[in-house]
Design a protein around this motif. Sequence first.
Motif, mmCIF file in Angstrom:
data_model
loop_
_atom_site.group_PDB
_atom_site.id
_atom_site.type_symbol
_atom_site.label_atom_id
_atom_site.label_comp_id
_atom_site.label_asym_id
_atom_site.label_seq_id
_atom_site.Cartn_x
_atom_site.Cartn_y
_atom_site.Cartn_z
ATOM 1 N N THR A 120 47.648 20.015 23.476
ATOM 2 C CA THR A 120 47.525 18.572 23.232
ATOM 3 C C THR A 120 46.647 18.304 22.013
ATOM 4 O O THR A 120 46.890 17.346 21.278
ATOM 5 N N LEU A 121 45.641 19.128 21.796
ATOM 6 C CA LEU A 121 44.793 18.969 20.610
ATOM 7 C C LEU A 121 45.588 19.272 19.343
ATOM 8 O O LEU A 121 45.535 18.516 18.364
ATOM 9 N N LEU A 122 46.319 20.389 19.358
ATOM 10 C CA LEU A 122 47.112 20.761 18.191
ATOM 11 C C LEU A 122 48.154 19.691 17.877
ATOM 12 O O LEU A 122 48.385 19.356 16.709
ATOM 13 N N ARG A 123 48.784 19.170 18.916
ATOM 14 C CA ARG A 123 49.785 18.112 18.716
ATOM 15 C C ARG A 123 49.170 16.892 18.022
ATOM 16 O O ARG A 123 49.796 16.239 17.176
ATOM 17 N N THR A 143 43.617 27.576 12.086
ATOM 18 C CA THR A 143 44.383 26.591 11.324
ATOM 19 C C THR A 143 45.311 25.820 12.253
ATOM 20 O O THR A 143 45.588 26.252 13.372
ATOM 21 N N LEU A 144 45.804 24.712 11.761
ATOM 22 C CA LEU A 144 46.844 23.974 12.468
ATOM 23 C C LEU A 144 48.197 24.637 12.214
ATOM 24 O O LEU A 144 48.393 25.288 11.181
ATOM 25 N N THR A 193 52.071 25.064 11.089
ATOM 26 C CA THR A 193 52.909 24.489 10.043
ATOM 27 C C THR A 193 54.026 23.671 10.688
ATOM 28 O O THR A 193 54.671 24.121 11.639
ATOM 29 N N LEU A 194 54.228 22.479 10.198
ATOM 30 C CA LEU A 194 55.248 21.590 10.764
ATOM 31 C C LEU A 194 56.556 21.703 10.005
ATOM 32 O O LEU A 194 56.550 21.957 8.797
ATOM 33 N N PRO A 195 57.698 21.489 10.681
ATOM 34 C CA PRO A 195 57.812 21.246 12.122
ATOM 35 C C PRO A 195 57.542 22.524 12.920
ATOM 36 O O PRO A 195 57.710 23.629 12.397
ATOM 37 N N THR A 196 57.125 22.348 14.159
ATOM 38 C CA THR A 196 56.794 23.497 14.985
ATOM 39 C C THR A 196 57.299 23.281 16.406
ATOM 40 O O THR A 196 57.483 22.137 16.848
ATOM 41 N N ILE A 197 57.532 24.378 17.092
ATOM 42 C CA ILE A 197 57.797 24.370 18.530
ATOM 43 C C ILE A 197 56.498 24.786 19.199
ATOM 44 O O ILE A 197 56.059 25.929 19.038
ATOM 45 N N PRO A 198 55.818 23.898 19.930
ATOM 46 C CA PRO A 198 54.532 24.253 20.530
ATOM 47 C C PRO A 198 54.690 25.264 21.671
ATOM 48 O O PRO A 198 55.807 25.624 22.080
ATOM 49 N N GLY A 199 53.551 25.669 22.201
ATOM 50 C CA GLY A 199 53.536 26.499 23.399
ATOM 51 C C GLY A 199 53.346 27.973 23.114
ATOM 52 O O GLY A 199 54.008 28.526 22.236
ATOM 53 N N ARG A 200 52.452 28.626 23.888
ATOM 54 C CA ARG A 200 52.124 30.027 23.621
ATOM 55 C C ARG A 200 52.187 30.907 24.865
ATOM 56 O O ARG A 200 51.731 32.045 24.838
ATOM 57 N N LEU A 215 52.026 34.433 23.624
ATOM 58 C CA LEU A 215 52.529 34.587 22.269
ATOM 59 C C LEU A 215 51.423 34.699 21.232
ATOM 60 O O LEU A 215 51.697 34.888 20.048
ATOM 61 N N GLY A 216 50.154 34.562 21.644
ATOM 62 C CA GLY A 216 49.053 34.634 20.689
ATOM 63 C C GLY A 216 48.963 33.370 19.861
ATOM 64 O O GLY A 216 49.176 32.264 20.357
ATOM 65 N N PHE A 217 48.640 33.519 18.594
ATOM 66 C CA PHE A 217 48.514 32.351 17.725
ATOM 67 C C PHE A 217 49.864 31.780 17.324
ATOM 68 O O PHE A 217 49.952 30.673 16.802
ATOM 69 N N ALA A 218 50.936 32.535 17.524
ATOM 70 C CA ALA A 218 52.263 32.067 17.130
ATOM 71 C C ALA A 218 52.829 31.153 18.206
ATOM 72 O O ALA A 218 52.983 31.563 19.357
#
Length: 321
Positions: free
Chosen positions: A44-47, A56-57, A59-66, A92-95
């Motif tokens: 929710t913070l990253l969004r 880092t934030l 890169t957009l567009p992105t599919i969230p969730g790890r 998934l780590g940072f990805a």
Amino acid sequence: MHAIRLHTFGPADHLTYEQVETPSPAPGQVRIAVAAAGVHLLDTLLRAGEKGPLPTLPTLPTIPGREVAGVVDALGDEVADVWLGKRVVAHLGFAPGGYAESAVVDVDRVHEIPGNLDFAQAVAMIGTGRTAMGIVQFGELGPDSVAVVPAAAGGLGTLLVQYAAQAGATVIGLAGGPEKTALVRANGADLAVDYTSPDWPERTRAWLGDRQATVVFDGVGGAVARETITLLSPTGRHIVFGWSSGEPYRTENATEQILGPTMTARTGGPNPIRTLELRALTEAAEGRLVPAVQRFPLSAAADAHRALETRRTTGKVVLEP
């Protein structure tokens, strides 16, 4: 495949359910047909455009969730055929990329799911569970311990309450409202306290009598932490692992950075994060920890984020395609 995508940072309604290209695994990767994807407060913070503890934030567009669990349906080069068709879970780590019907991940991040866990439970343990295993290392819990757990009805709080109770500690769980405190009580807490009642610290001290808390597992911070610390003995430990209130609160004896180097250094071994993940999955598979899960359809990811941000969830929030 369908996935949740974020094109611009902002409120939850910026999360959109879209048709996107199904990813192919690179060498050393597997593709997972996702049956459950974990939702974390960090998401929710990253969004919203806040990077939190990450460097880092996205890169957009992105599919969230790890955090994902499902069945391996494709293999990259250099991956053993034995993985095909297995029920697995992975962080998934940072990805990012978890809020989707398919996700790819390096095979060395994957764990086979023990047969008695469902996909949502496995997702709860791969991220939230591993964090709980790291935190409790600092609690030194036993029959003489008095442990206080704020946010005790959440995904992490649920596991901390269960672990402390099984260690023989006296457990005080804090939660907001009668529905959540009932869950905390059923989860094994000796005392379930509604922290929305102004007199909760006084009532808790009265219940404790001449005892004081020996450890506070604090992931909330703010006003709740300030009140909770008044219950702690002078030799007790204030274990800080976050501040979901948005306001950090530390004391001189606080053990900080539990989610970073401190946690993994105490875990030890060549791959401390994987060690914690294995511990968490084993605890759940053997029935000592039972993760609480609140499920949303993948298409309702925005609703899941809103519910999490307004504290209307219990347990680990999970999306199911």
